[in-house]
Design a protein around this motif. Structure first.
Motif, short mmCIF file in Angstrom:
data_model
loop_
_atom_site.label_atom_id
_atom_site.label_comp_id
_atom_site.label_asym_id
_atom_site.label_seq_id
_atom_site.Cartn_x
_atom_site.Cartn_y
_atom_site.Cartn_z
N ARG A 262 5.98 2.13 7.32
CA ARG A 262 6.16 2.14 5.87
C ARG A 262 5.03 2.87 5.16
O ARG A 262 5.19 3.34 4.04
CB ARG A 262 6.28 0.70 5.36
N ARG A 263 3.90 2.97 5.82
CA ARG A 263 2.78 3.74 5.26
C ARG A 263 2.98 5.24 5.46
O ARG A 263 2.25 6.04 4.91
CB ARG A 263 1.48 3.31 5.94
N ALA B 49 4.91 -2.12 9.41
CA ALA B 49 3.95 -1.88 8.33
C ALA B 49 3.36 -0.48 8.42
O ALA B 49 3.20 0.21 7.40
CB ALA B 49 2.84 -2.93 8.39
N ALA B 50 3.05 -0.02 9.62
CA ALA B 50 2.48 1.33 9.78
C ALA B 50 3.51 2.40 9.42
O ALA B 50 3.18 3.41 8.79
CB ALA B 50 1.99 1.51 11.21
N HIS C 103 3.24 6.67 8.70
CA HIS C 103 2.75 7.12 10.01
C HIS C 103 3.92 7.33 10.97
O HIS C 103 5.02 6.79 10.78
CB HIS C 103 1.79 6.09 10.59
N ARG D 174 2.03 5.31 0.52
CA ARG D 174 2.14 6.14 1.72
C ARG D 174 0.90 7.01 1.86
O ARG D 174 0.31 7.46 0.88
CB ARG D 174 3.41 6.99 1.65
N VAL D 175 0.52 7.23 3.09
CA VAL D 175 -0.69 8.00 3.37
C VAL D 175 -0.45 9.48 3.11
O VAL D 175 0.68 9.98 3.18
CB VAL D 175 -1.14 7.79 4.83
N GLU E 174 0.90 -7.27 9.89
CA GLU E 174 1.02 -6.61 8.59
C GLU E 174 -0.32 -6.04 8.15
O GLU E 174 -0.39 -4.90 7.67
CB GLU E 174 1.53 -7.61 7.57
N PRO F 237 0.83 -1.20 0.00
CA PRO F 237 0.00 0.00 0.00
C PRO F 237 0.87 1.25 0.00
O PRO F 237 1.94 1.30 0.61
CB PRO F 237 -0.80 -0.13 1.30
N GLY G 174 -0.51 -2.13 8.11
CA GLY G 174 -0.56 -1.63 6.74
C GLY G 174 -1.91 -1.08 6.36
O GLY G 174 -2.03 -0.40 5.33
#
Length: 641
Positions: free
Chosen positions: A402-403, A399-400, A405, A377-378, A635, A375, A639
């Motif tokens: 890498r998004r 996982a968070a 956060h 990036r936010v 994950e 997914p 994620g």
């Protein structure tokens, strides 16, 4: 500038075809087919290994003949499967790898109930299921040789670059090769020349049908581990005969057979890395110049490079390492070997398929046809707090982060949680490497790790937008037990010096419990393993369970099934036999400990919910589970934020 692993990354010519490097994805069953047809999950699985840079991608074993058909493998023997085979070949070839189909026939080999339609060389029972096959006639054997060639030609038309004939692991060609299972006195049996005729005819027929330029590999055992079967001396003779009369384009040697040596073909975390290196070296000397592929417990690019540099093999085949990290070779080529997600060698992958489930991996939540683009990036970063530094918490934090956060992980103990206790036990080196990898990967991704604080106040002080509870679970006291004792994890935190007798109550049935039994056997003169089940290690994949039984037997650990503890006091443990109700006493006990079902730790949940926080539970904090599920949940939750 020289590449970091020059031999591993150098080209190799097999049968007039040049490989881009010397790494192949070895065949491993995956149960990603349905009704004999390819599925999107199967194509994703193959494509990911090709995209990672492997030069060869060998499919899971494909039925070479109608009598080998099974709905969980693509029906390569059937012309109706041609579109599926074309899709498989294309999924691999579009990434520059050579698609290789493995040709397979189980013969009498069966892991479930005794089969009624099995065929074989002789009426000799299978080593696991005790299936006794129907003896193949002369004409049926000739027809099977023709079917192998017809299936190879179909794969060629589908776009495959070659095939690998599986004559290992106790399957039909090995049943003909082995004097233990081939008792025929006709032209297909007797001496080595007769016993090898079936395999030599298959190879010759494929060469005739497919012509030059179509690769043909051969998988054999250098030691199948069965009494009176194929030891290294016999394997060298077989190799020399085949190299002289019907040479393949490469040999790949994978050990063990369908019986109590099955675990040899996927050495687990207790085995020595590259323990078969002397066998590879010996078979390469017998191969008459035919290239040899090394396979089994090649965990690191440096290890693979050393095998090639020493001349022990010409290429390496990786199965579990590329399941754990499809980009294994890419990270090696980029001189980033520390970023490779390490395989645990735990055989959870094999355990899943043996249960009839699609393949999965304890450390790679994307394995098993779940390989999708990560997914993105936010747009707006959120404050995320993860409470608990075990594998599920570390994976969720990674996982968070890498998004995109802002993630803080609170851990009461060093990152790794209770898994670090298990990693200190025999066979735990692979687990320790994985926990170090997760910790380092989370740190690189920007996760702030705070050790020693994991209470509700610490979480609330960080004002999180989302909270993930990965606080694990604790072992429960055995029901009805009177007297003293402690759970296994607490015992390992303050380990005893040793003594006379240690009693371990196994109500858990996982590999860590038996590693602890080994650990105790090194410190106590007598170790008694008590379980309410009829046997131990029933929840451990068979490949690893065989090793558990073997090691505990060698250490003299006593196993008492159908027992539960009633009380422990004054150096005595009283047991109750669950079938007879009889009581028995074990005396001179210096240590009584238990490994039992766990209860989730959710003490922080009420206060966090009362404060209006969005809380997600993962891993054992949700419900006790194996690491495979915990990593996947971490994950998915991290994620998904």
């Amino acid at each position: 500038m020289q590449p970091p692993f020059p031999l591993l990354l150098s080209p190799l010519t097999l049968g007039g075809v040049t490989l881009r490097n010397r790494v192949g994805f070895a065949a491993m069953s995956c149960r990603l087919s349905a009704g004999g047809r390819a599925t999107p999950a199967l194509l994703s699985h193959l494509q990911a290994r090709a995209a990672g840079g492997a030069a060869l991608v060998v499919t899971e074993a494909l039925p070479a003949a109608a009598s080998a058909a099974t709905p969980t493998r693509v029906a390569a023997f059937d012309e109706a499967a041609l579109p599926d085979l074309q899709a498989m070949a294309a999924a691999v070839a579009r990434h520059g790898a050579l698609p290789i189909g493995q040709l397979w026939h189980p013969g009498s080999a069966n892991r479930g109930q005794r089969a009624v339609d099995a065929v074989g060389a002789s009426a000799v029972p299978d080593g696991l299921s005790w299936t006794v096959p129907r003896i193949l006639s002369d004409g049926e054997i000739e027809a099977l040789c023709a079917e192998y060639a017809g299936t190879a030609a179909r794969l060629q038309r589908a776009g495959f670059a070659g095939v690998e004939v599986s004559a290992a692991h106790g399957f039909l060609p090995l049943q003909f090769l082995s004097p233990a299972s081939n008792r025929r006195q006709d032209r297909w049996g007797g001496d080595l020349h007769g016993r090898s005729l079936f395999l030599r005819r298959i190879i010759a027929n494929i060469r005739h049908s497919c012509g030059p330029g179509f690769l043909l590999g051969l998988k054999l055992p250098a030691d199948d581990g069965a009494p009176g079967s194929i030891d290294p001396d016999e394997a060298a003779r077989i190799t020399a005969l085949l190299a002289a009369e019907t040479p393949p384009d490469w040999f790949c040697f994978s050990q063990g057979t369908h019986g109590w040596s099955l675990g040899m073909h996927a050495p687990d975390q207790h085995a020595t890395p590259m323990g078969y290196r002397p066998l590879w070296r010996r078979m390469r000397a017998a191969a008459g110049g035919v290239p040899v592929a090394a396979v089994a417990r090649i965990d690191h690019p440096a290890a693979a490079e050393s095998v090639l540099a020493a001349g022990d093999a010409d290429l390496v085949m990786l199965a579990r390492p590329l399941l754990a990290d499809p980009d294994w070779l890419g990270k090696a080529a980029g001189n980033r070997p520390t970023e490779i997600r390490p395989c645990l060698n735990c055989n959870a992958c094999w355990g899943e398929i043996n249960k009839g489930l699609p393949i999965a991996c304890a450390v790679n939540p994307s394995a098993g046809g779940r390989e999708v683009a990560a997914p993105g990036r936010v747009a707006t970063a959120r404050r995320v707090v993860v409470a608990g530094g075990g594998p599920a918490g570390l994976q969720a934090a990674l996982a968070a982060a890498r998004r995109g956060h802002r993630v803080t992980l609170l851990s009461a103990r060093p990152p790794g949680g209770a898994a670090r206790l298990e990693a200190a036990l025999p066979g735990g080196a692979s687990m320790m490497r994985f926990l170090d990898y997760l910790t380092e990967a989370a740190t690189r991704a920007g996760v702030v790790i705070r050790q020693g604080v994991a209470d509700a106040g610490a979480i609330l002080a960080l004002q999180p937008d989302a909270t993930i509870l990965a606080t694990g679970a604790g072992m429960t006291r055995p029901a009805g037990l009177q007297g003293e004792g402690q759970d296994l994890r607490n015992m390992l935190r303050t380990p005893p010096p040793g003594g006379r007798v240690a009693v371990l109550y196994d109500h858990d049935q996982t590999a860590a419990t038996y590693a602890a039994a080994e650990w105790l056997a090194m410190r106590f003169r007598r170790v008694v393993l008590v379980t309410p089940r009829d046997s131990i290690a029933q929840d451990v994949p068979l490949l690893s369970a065989q090793g558990i039984h073997r090691r505990l037997a060698r250490l003299g650990v006593e196993i008492l099934p159908y027992r539960a503890p009633l009380r422990h006091a004054a150096g005595e443990v009283v047991l109750r036999h669950l079938l007879t109700e009889a009581e028995e006493v074990i005396g001179s006990v210096d240590l009584f400990t238990w490994s039992t079902p766990r209860a989730p730790r959710q003490d922080l949940l009420p206060a966090l919910l009362a404060a209006g926080l969005a809380v997600h539970l993962v891993g054992d904090a949700l419900a006790p589970r194996l690491m495979l599920s915990a990593i996947r949940e971490g994950e998915e939750v991290g994620g998904g934020l």
